[in-house]
Design a protein around this motif. Structure first.
Motif, PDB file in Angstrom:
ATOM      1  N   GLN A 110     -66.590  56.907  23.904  1.00 21.52           N
ATOM      2  CA  GLN A 110     -66.684  57.959  22.890  1.00 21.52           C
ATOM      3  C   GLN A 110     -68.012  57.899  22.139  1.00 21.52           C
ATOM      4  O   GLN A 110     -68.554  58.940  21.759  1.00 21.52           O
ATOM      5  N   LEU A 111     -68.548  56.701  21.946  1.00 21.95           N
ATOM      6  CA  LEU A 111     -69.847  56.560  21.283  1.00 21.95           C
ATOM      7  C   LEU A 111     -70.937  57.331  22.025  1.00 21.95           C
ATOM      8  O   LEU A 111     -71.861  57.869  21.410  1.00 21.95           O
ATOM      9  N   ALA A 112     -70.825  57.368  23.336  1.00 21.00           N
ATOM     10  CA  ALA A 112     -71.819  58.077  24.141  1.00 21.00           C
ATOM     11  C   ALA A 112     -71.592  59.587  24.178  1.00 21.00           C
ATOM     12  O   ALA A 112     -72.463  60.334  24.632  1.00 21.00           O
ATOM     13  N   ARG A 113     -70.420  60.012  23.673  1.00 21.22           N
ATOM     14  CA  ARG A 113     -70.079  61.438  23.736  1.00 21.22           C
ATOM     15  C   ARG A 113     -70.249  62.126  22.388  1.00 21.22           C
ATOM     16  O   ARG A 113     -70.928  63.148  22.277  1.00 21.22           O
ATOM     17  N   LEU A 114     -69.613  61.585  21.353  1.00 21.66           N
ATOM     18  CA  LEU A 114     -69.657  62.205  20.023  1.00 21.66           C
ATOM     19  C   LEU A 114     -69.165  61.201  18.989  1.00 21.66           C
ATOM     20  O   LEU A 114     -68.003  60.821  18.998  1.00 21.66           O
ATOM     21  N   TRP A 115     -70.074  60.786  18.098  1.00 20.13           N
ATOM     22  CA  TRP A 115     -69.686  59.851  17.048  1.00 20.13           C
ATOM     23  C   TRP A 115     -68.876  60.545  15.967  1.00 20.13           C
ATOM     24  O   TRP A 115     -67.825  60.096  15.572  1.00 20.13           O
ATOM     25  N   HIS A 116     -69.474  61.637  15.468  1.00 24.97           N
ATOM     26  CA  HIS A 116     -68.851  62.243  14.296  1.00 24.97           C
ATOM     27  C   HIS A 116     -69.137  63.725  14.199  1.00 24.97           C
ATOM     28  O   HIS A 116     -70.248  64.197  14.474  1.00 24.97           O
ATOM     29  N   THR A 117     -68.115  64.440  13.835  1.00 24.27           N
ATOM     30  CA  THR A 117     -68.232  65.775  13.265  1.00 24.27           C
ATOM     31  C   THR A 117     -67.004  65.927  12.393  1.00 24.27           C
ATOM     32  O   THR A 117     -65.977  65.325  12.654  1.00 24.27           O
ATOM     33  N   THR A 118     -67.085  66.660  11.336  1.00 17.71           N
ATOM     34  CA  THR A 118     -65.983  66.688  10.389  1.00 17.71           C
ATOM     35  C   THR A 118     -64.808  67.474  10.938  1.00 17.71           C
ATOM     36  O   THR A 118     -64.937  68.262  11.881  1.00 17.71           O
ATOM     37  N   ASN A 119     -63.660  67.271  10.288  1.00 13.56           N
ATOM     38  CA  ASN A 119     -62.443  67.911  10.774  1.00 13.56           C
ATOM     39  C   ASN A 119     -62.327  69.385  10.377  1.00 13.56           C
ATOM     40  O   ASN A 119     -61.271  69.987  10.555  1.00 13.56           O
ATOM     41  N   ILE A 120     -63.409  69.982   9.842  1.00 10.94           N
ATOM     42  CA  ILE A 120     -63.409  71.432   9.648  1.00 10.94           C
ATOM     43  C   ILE A 120     -63.560  72.145  10.989  1.00 10.94           C
ATOM     44  O   ILE A 120     -63.344  73.350  11.089  1.00 10.94           O
ATOM     45  N   TYR A 121     -63.959  71.374  12.020  1.00 10.64           N
ATOM     46  CA  TYR A 121     -64.002  71.894  13.387  1.00 10.64           C
ATOM     47  C   TYR A 121     -62.848  71.295  14.181  1.00 10.64           C
ATOM     48  O   TYR A 121     -62.274  70.273  13.800  1.00 10.64           O
ATOM     49  N   MET A 122     -62.554  71.898  15.291  1.00 13.91           N
ATOM     50  CA  MET A 122     -61.558  71.319  16.196  1.00 13.91           C
ATOM     51  C   MET A 122     -62.290  70.521  17.275  1.00 13.91           C
ATOM     52  O   MET A 122     -63.329  70.938  17.768  1.00 13.91           O
ATOM     53  N   CYS A 302     -60.235  58.448  16.028  1.00 10.31           N
ATOM     54  CA  CYS A 302     -59.046  58.912  16.739  1.00 10.31           C
ATOM     55  C   CYS A 302     -58.956  58.329  18.152  1.00 10.31           C
ATOM     56  O   CYS A 302     -57.868  58.006  18.639  1.00 10.31           O
ATOM     57  N   VAL A 303     -60.093  58.174  18.799  1.00 14.37           N
ATOM     58  CA  VAL A 303     -60.102  57.555  20.128  1.00 14.37           C
ATOM     59  C   VAL A 303     -59.696  56.087  20.035  1.00 14.37           C
ATOM     60  O   VAL A 303     -58.926  55.581  20.859  1.00 14.37           O
ATOM     61  N   VAL A 304     -60.203  55.402  19.014  1.00 11.96           N
ATOM     62  CA  VAL A 304     -59.806  54.005  18.799  1.00 11.96           C
ATOM     63  C   VAL A 304     -58.299  53.918  18.556  1.00 11.96           C
ATOM     64  O   VAL A 304     -57.598  53.100  19.149  1.00 11.96           O
ATOM     65  N   GLY A 305     -57.786  54.768  17.661  1.00 12.86           N
ATOM     66  CA  GLY A 305     -56.359  54.744  17.354  1.00 12.86           C
ATOM     67  C   GLY A 305     -55.498  54.986  18.575  1.00 12.86           C
ATOM     68  O   GLY A 305     -54.474  54.325  18.785  1.00 12.86           O
ATOM     69  N   ALA A 306     -55.896  55.934  19.414  1.00 14.88           N
ATOM     70  CA  ALA A 306     -55.139  56.227  20.624  1.00 14.88           C
ATOM     71  C   ALA A 306     -55.166  55.049  21.594  1.00 14.88           C
ATOM     72  O   ALA A 306     -54.154  54.720  22.228  1.00 14.88           O
ATOM     73  N   ALA A 307     -56.323  54.399  21.709  1.00 17.18           N
ATOM     74  CA  ALA A 307     -56.434  53.237  22.600  1.00 17.18           C
ATOM     75  C   ALA A 307     -55.575  52.077  22.111  1.00 17.18           C
ATOM     76  O   ALA A 307     -55.008  51.325  22.916  1.00 17.18           O
ATOM     77  N   VAL A 308     -55.463  51.921  20.796  1.00 19.72           N
ATOM     78  CA  VAL A 308     -54.602  50.877  20.238  1.00 19.72           C
ATOM     79  C   VAL A 308     -53.145  51.132  20.613  1.00 19.72           C
ATOM     80  O   VAL A 308     -52.425  50.216  21.036  1.00 19.72           O
ATOM     81  N   LEU A 309     -52.703  52.378  20.474  1.00 16.69           N
ATOM     82  CA  LEU A 309     -51.323  52.705  20.858  1.00 16.69           C
ATOM     83  C   LEU A 309     -51.085  52.438  22.340  1.00 16.69           C
ATOM     84  O   LEU A 309     -50.028  51.922  22.728  1.00 16.69           O
ATOM     85  N   ASP A 310     -52.060  52.772  23.167  1.00 14.95           N
ATOM     86  CA  ASP A 310     -51.932  52.504  24.603  1.00 14.95           C
ATOM     87  C   ASP A 310     -51.833  51.011  24.883  1.00 14.95           C
ATOM     88  O   ASP A 310     -51.019  50.570  25.710  1.00 14.95           O
ATOM     89  N   ALA A 311     -52.659  50.217  24.199  1.00 16.09           N
ATOM     90  CA  ALA A 311     -52.658  48.771  24.406  1.00 16.09           C
ATOM     91  C   ALA A 311     -51.331  48.154  23.971  1.00 16.09           C
ATOM     92  O   ALA A 311     -50.800  47.250  24.645  1.00 16.09           O
TER      93      ALA A 311
END
Length: 429
Positions: A110-122, A302-311
């Motif tokens: 995810q770091l190589a794709r998109l670090w941050h944009t605010t949640n005013i966007y989808m 969110c990617v980190v959180g999802a990976a934690v649930l998977d683990a």
């Protein structure tokens, strides 16, 4: 005094039988991970920067603070390459293991794709994670608001409760993180809730030395609160994500469904993220006000959180918490009889407290200087544990959920040796 001397004498007699093992070093389980070479500032410079440039309120553990360099699953490595079994998990935060490969890989991608944009966007990550996280909650807890820390999540939960009920008061338990109005037990909470002054208040549960609620306490408390129009908030910052073993969320062990749930710590395995989960009705109350979070629920989090649930699911860590946690609790409980200073061993899953006392009759907390030395001895033998309780008299044992029974055997042996050394010091005075 005479009773105290007799007890010390009894301990001294047992100490003679253990004398040959006091000086032995517990054998640390093997680990095939090799840490990188430490190449940052020397220890002395790090210490000087700490003293001069970092706020003194940020305290360190131990007489000579550890300079940690790298982590791998349940292990930590200091700047000299020494390995430690981490039984405190960054204050109950590392849930699936330090630098867990699955979480690390997802983060790097995810770091190589998109670090941050605010949640005013989808963006996909926040929607995928919101669906995955809320699917683990019972109805009607299906709406999530993402934040950056547990403190922020609790602040938001209180804000929501006050907006929804139009009342200000909060009832919580002693030694929790919120201290608006504090009660000290079931009788007190019943008495207070019967007062009109605290009608429509909310209850937030906290953790204090791994003390469990009495049977039916939460059921009765929730009923009393709701009868008066209040909301019930469950703080799952430490008890959530399978750590208690039998259930994924702590409130499930009590057969209740709260109105608001706060999450943090283990949610991101150390990544700074948190969340508030509530009902659509309560969330709508917040929508009537302007409340915005720049970083909450950003793509990386969110990617980190999802990976934690998977683990947690793929590694069977909830089941491991139950199996290894029960094993550890039973092994630690064996220290109560031979050691007068072990007043209680309690907990559930991988949330365990070992309470240190002067003697079992009075249950007075063991003096801080004596607890400190036991704590230091454990560290010197390669085991890191936390502290808690009203007088910091309880050793908090809450390791990464990937810990093994072999690790437990090592940890218990280390604590046993540290307790023996304490007895030797006490009888030598």
């Amino acid at each position: 005094m005479a009773g105290r001397l007799r007890r010390l004498g009894g301990v001294a007699f047992r100490q003679q039988k253990w004398k040959s093992s006091v000086s032995t070093q517990a054998k640390m389980p093997p680990c095939n991970f090799v840490p990188e070479k430490y190449e940052s500032y020397p220890y002395e410079r790090i210490q000087k920067i700490r003293e001069q440039n970092i706020a003194p309120s940020l305290r360190t553990y131990y007489k000579k603070p550890l300079l940690l360099h790298q982590g791998h699953m349940q292990w930590l490595f200091d700047h000299e390459g020494r390995r430690y079994l981490d039984l405190f998990a960054g204050i109950v935060t590392v849930s699936v293991g330090h630098c867990h490969p699955k979480v690390t890989m997802a983060t790097q991608k995810q770091l190589a794709r998109l670090w941050h944009t605010t949640n005013i966007y989808m963006y996909p990550a926040i929607h995928e994670y919101a669906e995955k996280l809320t699917s683990l909650f019972p109805d009607p807890l299906k709406v999530v608001y993402f934040t950056n820390s547990g403190s922020e999540a609790n602040d938001l939960a209180m804000f929501m409760a006050r907006l929804h009920t139009r009342n200000f008061d909060i009832i919580c338990l002693r030694q929790c993180y919120l201290m608006f109005f504090v009660v000290h037990g079931e009788a007190a909470i019943v008495e207070i809730l019967q007062c009109k002054l605290f009608e429509n208040a909310a209850v937030l549960k906290g953790v204090n030395g791994a003390v469990q609620y009495p049977r039916n306490f939460l059921k009765e408390a929730y009923q009393l609160i709701r009868e008066r129009g209040g909301l019930c908030i469950s703080d799952e910052v430490q008890t959530g994500f399978g750590r208690t073993g039998s259930h994924f969320w702590g409130f499930q062990t009590h057969g209740v469904v709260p109105d608001i749930v706060t999450l943090a710590k283990g949610i991101g395995n150390g990544f700074p993220m948190a969340a508030v989960v509530t009902t659509k009705e309560i969330a709508s109350s917040l929508a009537q006000n302007l409340h915005f979070n720049t970083f909450g629920g950003n793509p990386l989090a969110c990617v980190v959180g999802a990976a934690v649930l998977d683990a947690i699911e793929e590694d069977g860590l909830q089941k491991n918490s139950e199996d290894v946690g029960t094993y550890m609790l039973l092994e630690l409980a064996k220290l109560r009889d031979p050691f007068e200073i072990v007043g209680d061993v309690r907990g559930k899953g991988l949330m365990i407290g070992v309470e240190m006392v002067t003697d079992k009759d009075s249950r007075r907390p063991l003096p801080a200087e004596e607890i400190n030395q036991i704590w230091e001895d454990c560290k010197d033998m390669g085991v890191l544990i936390g502290r808690g309780g009203l007088y910091s008299q309880t050793f908090r044992i809450k390791p990464p959920m990937c810990i093994t029974k072999r690790d437990v055997d090592f940890a218990v042996e280390v604590l046993h040796t540290a307790l023996q050394r304490h007895v030797a010091r006490a009888t030598a005075k």
